[in-house]
Design a protein around this motif. Structure first.
Motif, PDB file in Angstrom:
ATOM      1  N   MET A 122       0.842  -1.195   0.000  1.00 34.23           N
ATOM      2  CA  MET A 122       0.000   0.000   0.000  1.00 34.23           C
ATOM      3  C   MET A 122       0.873   1.239   0.000  1.00 34.23           C
ATOM      4  N   THR A 123       0.349   2.260  -0.626  1.00 38.51           N
ATOM      5  CA  THR A 123       0.994   3.560  -0.567  1.00 38.51           C
ATOM      6  C   THR A 123      -0.095   4.593  -0.316  1.00 38.51           C
ATOM      7  N   SER A 124       0.269   5.643   0.349  1.00 44.96           N
ATOM      8  CA  SER A 124      -0.675   6.740   0.568  1.00 44.96           C
ATOM      9  C   SER A 124       0.113   8.037   0.488  1.00 44.96           C
ATOM     10  N   GLY A 125      -0.608   9.129   0.461  1.00 48.70           N
ATOM     11  CA  GLY A 125       0.078  10.413   0.368  1.00 48.70           C
ATOM     12  C   GLY A 125      -0.895  11.557   0.257  1.00 48.70           C
ATOM     13  N   ASN A 126      -0.334  12.686  -0.041  1.00 44.52           N
ATOM     14  CA  ASN A 126      -1.147  13.899  -0.150  1.00 44.52           C
ATOM     15  C   ASN A 126      -1.613  14.071  -1.598  1.00 44.52           C
ATOM     16  N   PHE A 127      -2.492  13.182  -2.020  1.00 43.83           N
ATOM     17  CA  PHE A 127      -2.987  13.170  -3.386  1.00 43.83           C
ATOM     18  C   PHE A 127      -4.130  14.160  -3.623  1.00 43.83           C
ATOM     19  N   ILE A 128      -4.691  14.702  -2.547  1.00 43.40           N
ATOM     20  CA  ILE A 128      -5.885  15.544  -2.654  1.00 43.40           C
ATOM     21  C   ILE A 128      -5.565  16.975  -2.231  1.00 43.40           C
ATOM     22  N   THR A 129      -5.853  17.927  -3.112  1.00 40.90           N
ATOM     23  CA  THR A 129      -5.788  19.342  -2.760  1.00 40.90           C
ATOM     24  C   THR A 129      -7.223  19.768  -2.483  1.00 40.90           C
ATOM     25  N   ARG A 148     -10.520  20.133  -4.327  1.00 36.46           N
ATOM     26  CA  ARG A 148     -10.178  21.123  -5.344  1.00 36.46           C
ATOM     27  C   ARG A 148      -9.517  20.428  -6.533  1.00 36.46           C
ATOM     28  N   LYS A 149      -8.601  19.479  -6.229  1.00 38.98           N
ATOM     29  CA  LYS A 149      -7.838  18.826  -7.289  1.00 38.98           C
ATOM     30  C   LYS A 149      -7.341  17.473  -6.801  1.00 38.98           C
ATOM     31  N   VAL A 150      -7.256  16.514  -7.714  1.00 37.23           N
ATOM     32  CA  VAL A 150      -6.714  15.190  -7.426  1.00 37.23           C
ATOM     33  C   VAL A 150      -5.418  15.037  -8.223  1.00 37.23           C
ATOM     34  N   ASP A 151      -4.365  14.597  -7.544  1.00 38.40           N
ATOM     35  CA  ASP A 151      -3.072  14.374  -8.201  1.00 38.40           C
ATOM     36  C   ASP A 151      -3.114  13.007  -8.892  1.00 38.40           C
ATOM     37  N   VAL A 152      -3.757  12.978 -10.032  1.00 40.06           N
ATOM     38  CA  VAL A 152      -3.986  11.731 -10.764  1.00 40.06           C
ATOM     39  C   VAL A 152      -2.662  11.098 -11.182  1.00 40.06           C
ATOM     40  N   ALA A 153      -1.723  11.903 -11.644  1.00 39.53           N
ATOM     41  CA  ALA A 153      -0.447  11.353 -12.127  1.00 39.53           C
ATOM     42  C   ALA A 153       0.268  10.575 -11.031  1.00 39.53           C
ATOM     43  N   SER A 154       0.269  11.083  -9.812  1.00 32.65           N
ATOM     44  CA  SER A 154       0.935  10.383  -8.706  1.00 32.65           C
ATOM     45  C   SER A 154       0.195   9.106  -8.324  1.00 32.65           C
ATOM     46  N   ILE A 155      -1.128   9.137  -8.376  1.00 29.53           N
ATOM     47  CA  ILE A 155      -1.909   7.933  -8.079  1.00 29.53           C
ATOM     48  C   ILE A 155      -1.626   6.868  -9.139  1.00 29.53           C
ATOM     49  N   VAL A 156      -1.651   7.260 -10.398  1.00 33.40           N
ATOM     50  CA  VAL A 156      -1.393   6.315 -11.484  1.00 33.40           C
ATOM     51  C   VAL A 156       0.023   5.750 -11.372  1.00 33.40           C
ATOM     52  N   HIS A 157       0.988   6.594 -11.040  1.00 28.71           N
ATOM     53  CA  HIS A 157       2.373   6.127 -10.869  1.00 28.71           C
ATOM     54  C   HIS A 157       2.443   5.052  -9.784  1.00 28.71           C
ATOM     55  N   SER A 158       1.778   5.285  -8.653  1.00 31.34           N
ATOM     56  CA  SER A 158       1.774   4.295  -7.564  1.00 31.34           C
ATOM     57  C   SER A 158       1.098   2.999  -7.992  1.00 31.34           C
ATOM     58  N   LEU A 159      -0.016   3.109  -8.705  1.00 30.42           N
ATOM     59  CA  LEU A 159      -0.720   1.920  -9.192  1.00 30.42           C
ATOM     60  C   LEU A 159       0.139   1.143 -10.186  1.00 30.42           C
ATOM     61  N   ASP A 160       0.815   1.858 -11.065  1.00 28.21           N
ATOM     62  CA  ASP A 160       1.676   1.197 -12.052  1.00 28.21           C
ATOM     63  C   ASP A 160       2.857   0.506 -11.397  1.00 28.21           C
ATOM     64  N   PHE A 161       3.240   0.965 -10.228  1.00 28.42           N
ATOM     65  CA  PHE A 161       4.314   0.344  -9.460  1.00 28.42           C
ATOM     66  C   PHE A 161       3.829  -0.941  -8.789  1.00 28.42           C
ATOM     67  N   GLY A 162       2.508  -1.183  -8.824  1.00 28.91           N
ATOM     68  CA  GLY A 162       1.939  -2.400  -8.260  1.00 28.91           C
ATOM     69  C   GLY A 162       1.354  -2.238  -6.873  1.00 28.91           C
ATOM     70  N   ALA A 163       1.324  -1.018  -6.375  1.00 28.65           N
ATOM     71  CA  ALA A 163       0.801  -0.781  -5.030  1.00 28.65           C
ATOM     72  C   ALA A 163      -0.691  -0.477  -5.075  1.00 28.65           C
ATOM     73  N   MET A 164      -1.355  -0.793  -3.976  1.00 28.69           N
ATOM     74  CA  MET A 164      -2.717  -0.342  -3.755  1.00 28.69           C
ATOM     75  C   MET A 164      -2.594   1.053  -3.148  1.00 28.69           C
ATOM     76  N   VAL A 165      -3.418   1.977  -3.586  1.00 31.63           N
ATOM     77  CA  VAL A 165      -3.355   3.344  -3.079  1.00 31.63           C
ATOM     78  C   VAL A 165      -4.431   3.517  -2.010  1.00 31.63           C
ATOM     79  N   LEU A 166      -4.016   3.976  -0.830  1.00 28.04           N
ATOM     80  CA  LEU A 166      -4.920   4.226   0.291  1.00 28.04           C
ATOM     81  C   LEU A 166      -5.044   5.729   0.488  1.00 28.04           C
ATOM     82  N   ILE A 167      -6.277   6.217   0.453  1.00 34.97           N
ATOM     83  CA  ILE A 167      -6.518   7.652   0.599  1.00 34.97           C
ATOM     84  C   ILE A 167      -7.460   7.892   1.769  1.00 34.97           C
TER      85      ILE A 167
END
Length: 191
Positions: A122-129, A148-167
Motif C-alpha cells: 500500500m501507498t498513501s500520500g497527499n494526493f488531494i488538494t 479542489r484537485k486530485v493528483d492523478v499522475a501520482s496515483i497512477v504512478h503508484s498503481l503502475d508500481f503495483g501498489a494499492m493506493v490508500l486515501i
C-alpha cells in the motif's frame, strides 16, 4: 469438480477488468462493524486478478467516538460535518488509527484464505488538494473542505508500481492547511 465451472463463469470478468482501476469507498461504519478483515480478503483477491485498486476510507463513526470521549458533540449542517479545531484533531487521530488498521489488515498474508501468503503493498500520500467549504447560509464549516484537485499522475504512478493506493478523507490547501472531507466526495473525485 466445482472449480472448473466456477472458473469458467468468472473468467470473462477477469479478462474484462484486468489492468482496470477500481476506486473503492470503504465506510467507517463497515470498519466499525468488524468487516475489515473480510473486505481486505475480497479486495486483495480482486487485486490479485490484475485490477488496480484505490481504496478511500471513511471515518465518521470513529471521529464521533473520539469527540464523545472528549466530551464533545458532533455538529452537522447541510448534511456535512462542521469541523472545528477539536473535531479536526479527532479526525486526524481517527484517520491515523484507521490507516494503521487497514495497512495491518492487508499486511498479514491473509492467513486461512485463498490469498494466504500473498503480499499487498500500500501507498498513501497527499494526493488531494482541498479548499474550505467556507460559510453556507450563515454556518461556518471551519476545517471542513471540498476537493479542489486530485493528483492523478501520482496515483497512477503508484498503481503502475503495483501498489494499492490508500486515501484518507483529508485534503490540504496549497498553504498546507488540513481539511476534513467527505469520503464519498473524495472517492467520486478520484474516480
Amino acid at each position: 469438480f466445482t472449480f472448473v465451472p466456477w472458473f469458467r463463469s468468472v473468467a470473462p470478468y477477469i479478462h474484462k477488468f484486468r489492468h482496470q482501476t477500481f476506486v473503492i469507498g470503504l465506510t467507517g461504519e463497515a470498519i466499525d462493524a468488524g468487516k475489515l478483515a473480510s473486505i481486505a480478503q475480497d479486495i486483495a483477491m480482486i487485486q490479485a486478478m490484475g485490477v488496480k485498486i484505490v481504496l478511500v476510507h471513511g471515518f465518521r463513526p470513529q471521529v464521533n467516538e473520539q469527540l464523545r470521549l472528549k466530551g464533545q458533540e458532533a455538529k452537522y449542517s447541510h448534511g456535512m460535518r462542521i469541523t472545528d479545531p477539536v473535531a479536526l484533531d479527532c479526525a486526524q487521530e481517527a484517520a491515523g488509527q484507521l490507516r494503521y488498521e487497514i495497512e495491518a489488515a492487508f499486511s498479514q498474508g491473509l492467513p486461512n484464505t485463498p490469498m494466504a501468503g500473498s503480499k499487498v503493498r500500500m501507498t498513501s500520500g497527499n494526493f488531494i488538494t482541498a479548499r474550505p467549504v467556507g460559510i453556507v447560509d450563515g454556518v461556518d464549516f471551519k476545517h471542513s473542505g471540498v476537493v479542489r484537485k486530485v493528483d492523478v499522475a501520482s496515483i497512477v504512478h503508484s498503481l503502475d508500481f503495483g501498489a494499492m493506493v490508500l486515501i484518507s478523507p483529508f485534503g490540504f490547501s496549497p498553504t498546507g492547511e488540513a481539511f476534513n472531507l467527505a469520503m464519498e466526495e473524495v472517492a467520486t473525485s478520484v474516480a
